[in-house]
Design a protein around this motif. Structure first.
Motif, PDB file in Angstrom:
ATOM      1  N   PRO A  93       0.922  -0.831  -0.258  1.00 20.49           N
ATOM      2  CA  PRO A  93      -0.498   0.095  -0.012  1.00 20.49           C
ATOM      3  C   PRO A  93       0.839   1.020   0.252  1.00 20.49           C
ATOM      4  O   PRO A  93       1.694   1.467   1.042  1.00 20.49           O
ATOM      5  CB  PRO A  93      -0.989  -0.025   1.112  1.00 20.49           C
ATOM      6  CG  PRO A  93       0.356  -1.298   2.356  1.00 20.49           C
ATOM      7  CD  PRO A  93       0.906  -2.002   1.528  1.00 20.49           C
ATOM      8  N   ALA A  94       0.864   2.183  -0.981  1.00 17.24           N
ATOM      9  CA  ALA A  94       1.400   2.815  -1.248  1.00 17.24           C
ATOM     10  C   ALA A  94       0.694   4.307  -1.707  1.00 17.24           C
ATOM     11  O   ALA A  94      -0.414   4.481  -2.560  1.00 17.24           O
ATOM     12  CB  ALA A  94       2.560   3.049  -1.794  1.00 17.24           C
ATOM     13  N   GLU A  95       0.478   5.586  -1.124  1.00 14.66           N
ATOM     14  CA  GLU A  95       0.608   6.824  -2.198  1.00 14.66           C
ATOM     15  C   GLU A  95       1.066   6.964  -3.223  1.00 14.66           C
ATOM     16  O   GLU A  95       0.098   7.603  -3.850  1.00 14.66           O
ATOM     17  CB  GLU A  95       0.568   8.326  -1.293  1.00 14.66           C
ATOM     18  CG  GLU A  95       0.703   9.521  -1.777  1.00 14.66           C
ATOM     19  CD  GLU A  95      -1.295   9.463  -1.247  1.00 14.66           C
ATOM     20  OE1 GLU A  95      -1.554  10.403  -1.874  1.00 14.66           O
ATOM     21  OE2 GLU A  95      -1.462   9.000  -0.611  1.00 14.66           O
ATOM     22  N   ARG A  96       1.886   7.237  -3.053  1.00 13.65           N
ATOM     23  CA  ARG A  96       2.915   7.139  -4.704  1.00 13.65           C
ATOM     24  C   ARG A  96       3.948   5.711  -5.026  1.00 13.65           C
ATOM     25  O   ARG A  96       4.859   5.732  -3.552  1.00 13.65           O
ATOM     26  CB  ARG A  96       3.302   8.250  -4.898  1.00 13.65           C
ATOM     27  CG  ARG A  96       2.452   9.981  -4.795  1.00 13.65           C
ATOM     28  CD  ARG A  96       2.999  10.555  -4.855  1.00 13.65           C
ATOM     29  NE  ARG A  96       4.260  10.734  -5.798  1.00 13.65           N
ATOM     30  CZ  ARG A  96       5.006  11.750  -5.704  1.00 13.65           C
ATOM     31  NH1 ARG A  96       5.286  12.292  -5.111  1.00 13.65           N
ATOM     32  NH2 ARG A  96       6.231  11.570  -7.365  1.00 13.65           N
ATOM     33  N   ARG A  97       4.093   5.628  -6.139  1.00 12.92           N
ATOM     34  CA  ARG A  97       5.067   4.559  -6.072  1.00 12.92           C
ATOM     35  C   ARG A  97       6.823   5.196  -6.951  1.00 12.92           C
ATOM     36  O   ARG A  97       5.519   5.605  -8.073  1.00 12.92           O
ATOM     37  CB  ARG A  97       4.890   3.127  -6.654  1.00 12.92           C
ATOM     38  CG  ARG A  97       4.661   2.709  -5.669  1.00 12.92           C
ATOM     39  CD  ARG A  97       3.064   0.941  -6.241  1.00 12.92           C
ATOM     40  NE  ARG A  97       2.597   0.510  -5.206  1.00 12.92           N
ATOM     41  CZ  ARG A  97       1.283   0.483  -5.080  1.00 12.92           C
ATOM     42  NH1 ARG A  97       0.961   1.577  -5.826  1.00 12.92           N
ATOM     43  NH2 ARG A  97       0.622  -0.102  -3.829  1.00 12.92           N
ATOM     44  N   VAL A  98       7.468   5.484  -6.682  1.00 16.14           N
ATOM     45  CA  VAL A  98       9.074   5.956  -7.539  1.00 16.14           C
ATOM     46  C   VAL A  98       9.786   5.757  -7.290  1.00 16.14           C
ATOM     47  O   VAL A  98      10.122   4.950  -7.059  1.00 16.14           O
ATOM     48  CB  VAL A  98       8.619   7.587  -7.207  1.00 16.14           C
ATOM     49  CG1 VAL A  98       9.777   8.692  -8.291  1.00 16.14           C
ATOM     50  CG2 VAL A  98       7.318   8.625  -7.054  1.00 16.14           C
ATOM     51  N   LEU A  99      10.160   5.314  -9.115  1.00 20.04           N
ATOM     52  CA  LEU A  99      11.787   4.256  -9.707  1.00 20.04           C
ATOM     53  C   LEU A  99      11.974   5.860 -10.111  1.00 20.04           C
ATOM     54  O   LEU A  99      12.032   6.447 -10.649  1.00 20.04           O
ATOM     55  CB  LEU A  99      11.438   3.864  -9.853  1.00 20.04           C
ATOM     56  CG  LEU A  99      12.665   2.833 -11.573  1.00 20.04           C
ATOM     57  CD1 LEU A  99      13.574   2.185  -9.693  1.00 20.04           C
ATOM     58  CD2 LEU A  99      12.625   2.134 -12.118  1.00 20.04           C
ATOM     59  N   VAL A 100      13.208   6.127  -9.257  1.00 17.56           N
ATOM     60  CA  VAL A 100      14.392   7.623  -9.131  1.00 17.56           C
ATOM     61  C   VAL A 100      15.773   6.422 -10.296  1.00 17.56           C
ATOM     62  O   VAL A 100      16.367   5.422  -9.496  1.00 17.56           O
ATOM     63  CB  VAL A 100      14.859   7.778  -7.869  1.00 17.56           C
ATOM     64  CG1 VAL A 100      15.610   8.054  -8.047  1.00 17.56           C
ATOM     65  CG2 VAL A 100      13.256   7.602  -6.966  1.00 17.56           C
ATOM     66  N   LEU A 101      15.824   6.164 -11.358  1.00 17.93           N
ATOM     67  CA  LEU A 101      15.836   5.512 -12.387  1.00 17.93           C
ATOM     68  C   LEU A 101      18.130   6.402 -12.906  1.00 17.93           C
ATOM     69  O   LEU A 101      17.605   7.244 -13.327  1.00 17.93           O
ATOM     70  CB  LEU A 101      15.378   5.063 -13.040  1.00 17.93           C
ATOM     71  CG  LEU A 101      16.182   4.060 -14.091  1.00 17.93           C
ATOM     72  CD1 LEU A 101      16.744   3.104 -13.325  1.00 17.93           C
ATOM     73  CD2 LEU A 101      15.038   3.644 -15.158  1.00 17.93           C
ATOM     74  N   ASP A 102      18.670   6.020 -12.771  1.00 14.30           N
ATOM     75  CA  ASP A 102      19.417   5.685 -13.045  1.00 14.30           C
ATOM     76  C   ASP A 102      20.091   5.116 -14.475  1.00 14.30           C
ATOM     77  O   ASP A 102      20.055   3.923 -14.599  1.00 14.30           O
ATOM     78  CB  ASP A 102      21.505   5.472 -12.408  1.00 14.30           C
ATOM     79  CG  ASP A 102      22.573   5.778 -12.954  1.00 14.30           C
ATOM     80  OD1 ASP A 102      22.692   6.253 -14.526  1.00 14.30           O
ATOM     81  OD2 ASP A 102      23.537   6.192 -13.187  1.00 14.30           O
ATOM     82  N   GLY A 103      19.639   6.143 -15.955  1.00 18.97           N
ATOM     83  CA  GLY A 103      19.180   4.853 -16.972  1.00 18.97           C
ATOM     84  C   GLY A 103      18.143   5.110 -17.572  1.00 18.97           C
ATOM     85  O   GLY A 103      17.097   5.722 -17.258  1.00 18.97           O
ATOM     86  N   ARG A 104      18.002   3.926 -18.226  1.00 26.82           N
ATOM     87  CA  ARG A 104      15.917   4.158 -19.099  1.00 26.82           C
ATOM     88  C   ARG A 104      15.231   2.561 -18.572  1.00 26.82           C
ATOM     89  O   ARG A 104      15.898   1.451 -18.051  1.00 26.82           O
ATOM     90  CB  ARG A 104      16.196   3.820 -20.759  1.00 26.82           C
ATOM     91  CG  ARG A 104      17.546   5.151 -21.506  1.00 26.82           C
ATOM     92  CD  ARG A 104      17.206   4.805 -22.665  1.00 26.82           C
ATOM     93  NE  ARG A 104      18.208   3.908 -22.275  1.00 26.82           N
ATOM     94  CZ  ARG A 104      18.415   2.957 -23.940  1.00 26.82           C
ATOM     95  NH1 ARG A 104      17.772   3.534 -24.752  1.00 26.82           N
ATOM     96  NH2 ARG A 104      19.708   2.550 -23.968  1.00 26.82           N
ATOM     97  N   PRO A 105      14.269   3.116 -18.352  1.00 28.23           N
ATOM     98  CA  PRO A 105      13.193   1.559 -17.405  1.00 28.23           C
ATOM     99  C   PRO A 105      13.293   0.630 -18.912  1.00 28.23           C
ATOM    100  O   PRO A 105      13.291   0.841 -19.926  1.00 28.23           O
ATOM    101  CB  PRO A 105      11.881   2.493 -17.489  1.00 28.23           C
ATOM    102  CG  PRO A 105      11.733   3.328 -18.168  1.00 28.23           C
ATOM    103  CD  PRO A 105      13.232   4.129 -18.572  1.00 28.23           C
ATOM    104  N   GLY A 106      12.707  -0.624 -18.422  1.00 28.14           N
ATOM    105  CA  GLY A 106      12.845  -2.093 -18.842  1.00 28.14           C
ATOM    106  C   GLY A 106      11.958  -2.443 -18.814  1.00 28.14           C
ATOM    107  O   GLY A 106      11.027  -2.878 -18.314  1.00 28.14           O
ATOM    108  N   PRO A 107      11.983  -4.326 -20.085  1.00 29.77           N
ATOM    109  CA  PRO A 107      10.589  -4.599 -19.769  1.00 29.77           C
ATOM    110  C   PRO A 107      10.149  -5.246 -18.336  1.00 29.77           C
ATOM    111  O   PRO A 107       9.536  -5.423 -17.521  1.00 29.77           O
ATOM    112  CB  PRO A 107      10.651  -5.573 -20.591  1.00 29.77           C
ATOM    113  CG  PRO A 107      12.063  -5.758 -20.633  1.00 29.77           C
ATOM    114  CD  PRO A 107      12.894  -4.066 -20.456  1.00 29.77           C
ATOM    115  N   TRP A 108      11.227  -5.262 -17.430  1.00 26.37           N
ATOM    116  CA  TRP A 108      11.321  -5.463 -15.861  1.00 26.37           C
ATOM    117  C   TRP A 108      10.387  -4.640 -14.877  1.00 26.37           C
ATOM    118  O   TRP A 108      10.146  -4.566 -13.656  1.00 26.37           O
ATOM    119  CB  TRP A 108      12.917  -5.313 -15.530  1.00 26.37           C
ATOM    120  CG  TRP A 108      13.332  -4.668 -15.605  1.00 26.37           C
ATOM    121  CD1 TRP A 108      14.545  -4.065 -16.568  1.00 26.37           C
ATOM    122  CD2 TRP A 108      13.789  -2.650 -15.155  1.00 26.37           C
ATOM    123  NE1 TRP A 108      15.246  -3.070 -17.003  1.00 26.37           N
ATOM    124  CE2 TRP A 108      14.913  -2.424 -15.753  1.00 26.37           C
ATOM    125  CE3 TRP A 108      13.293  -2.270 -14.181  1.00 26.37           C
ATOM    126  CZ2 TRP A 108      14.940  -1.068 -15.657  1.00 26.37           C
ATOM    127  CZ3 TRP A 108      13.105  -0.747 -14.089  1.00 26.37           C
ATOM    128  CH2 TRP A 108      14.509  -0.340 -15.242  1.00 26.37           C
TER     129      TRP A 108
END
Length: 218
Positions: A48-63
């Motif tokens: 459970p979360a208000e927001r889910r944030v990925l702080v990423l170095d690079g680009r998102p992928g299929p994962w």
């Protein structure tokens, strides 16, 4: 509700889990990193979360599962990047990394439950290497992280001391092992039964044992 932050690096061979080589190839090390990241994101996606944030170095992928905002890591040392991650939050936030595929909803529950911030102003999850795998702040203040020496044995102690010196009531999460070395990978694979990381580690080590006559890390 709490914002959940995951700070991660795109699993590119030669850029992630370099300490797993030469026991594993750079491609295998990146695959293990991707599995650990996917396991972590799956747990966060189910929490459970208000927001889910990925702080990423690079680009998102299929994962990357649905339901995450993706924001780029800022430039600078790790303390600056962690501070910037908290800066995107206006309310309670819990940050974890991608190096603990053994994480479970139960391990996160104390810091994200409905009573998480009634008795505590911060949550701290220590790591066996002296760092920390989780950090939660009821009122995110980037200044609490800036200047903390990162990736050294005293990182966790300095960060915890910073929280206490600020007068925060600090709750403690369980001690976990980060996957940094081949020994770490072997031990975490035993702890994270049913995970992508464990399954991939088993396949890779079985293949290497068959070709080299002995298991990786033996």
């Amino acid at each position: 509700m709490t914002t959940l932050l995951v700070i991660a690096k795109e699993p590119v061979p030669g850029r992630v889990k370099t300490r797993l080589t030469p026991a594993f190839t750079p491609t295998e090390a990146a695959r293990l990193a991707e599995a650990a990241l996917a396991d972590t994101l799956e747990v966060v996606a189910a929490a459970p979360a208000e927001r889910r944030v990925l702080v990423l170095d690079g680009r998102p992928g299929p994962w990357l599962p649905p339901g995450f905002e993706v924001v780029p890591q800022c430039a600078g040392d790790l303390d600056e990047r962690l501070a910037a991650a908290f800066a995107v939050c206006a309310g309670p936030a819990l940050l974890i990394g991608m190096d603990t595929p053994q994480v479970t909803p139960a391990l996160l529950a104390p810091a994200i439950g409905p009573d998480a911030w009634q008795e505590y102003d911060a949550w701290f999850g220590p790591a066996l290497d002296g760092g920390f795998w989780a950090l939660g702040l009821a009122a995110p203040d980037p200044a609490l992280l800036r200047g903390v020496p990162m990736s050294v044995p005293e990182t966790g102690a300095v960060q915890h001391g910073r929280l206490v010196a600020a007068g925060l009531r600090v709750g403690r999460l369980p001690l976990l092992r980060d996957v940094d070395t081949v020994e770490d990978a072997q031990l975490v694979a035993h702890e994270a039964g049913g995970s992508r990381f464990t399954a991939l580690y088993a396949r890779l080590t079985a293949a290497r044992a068959a070709s080299a006559g002995g298991p990786v890390g033996s």
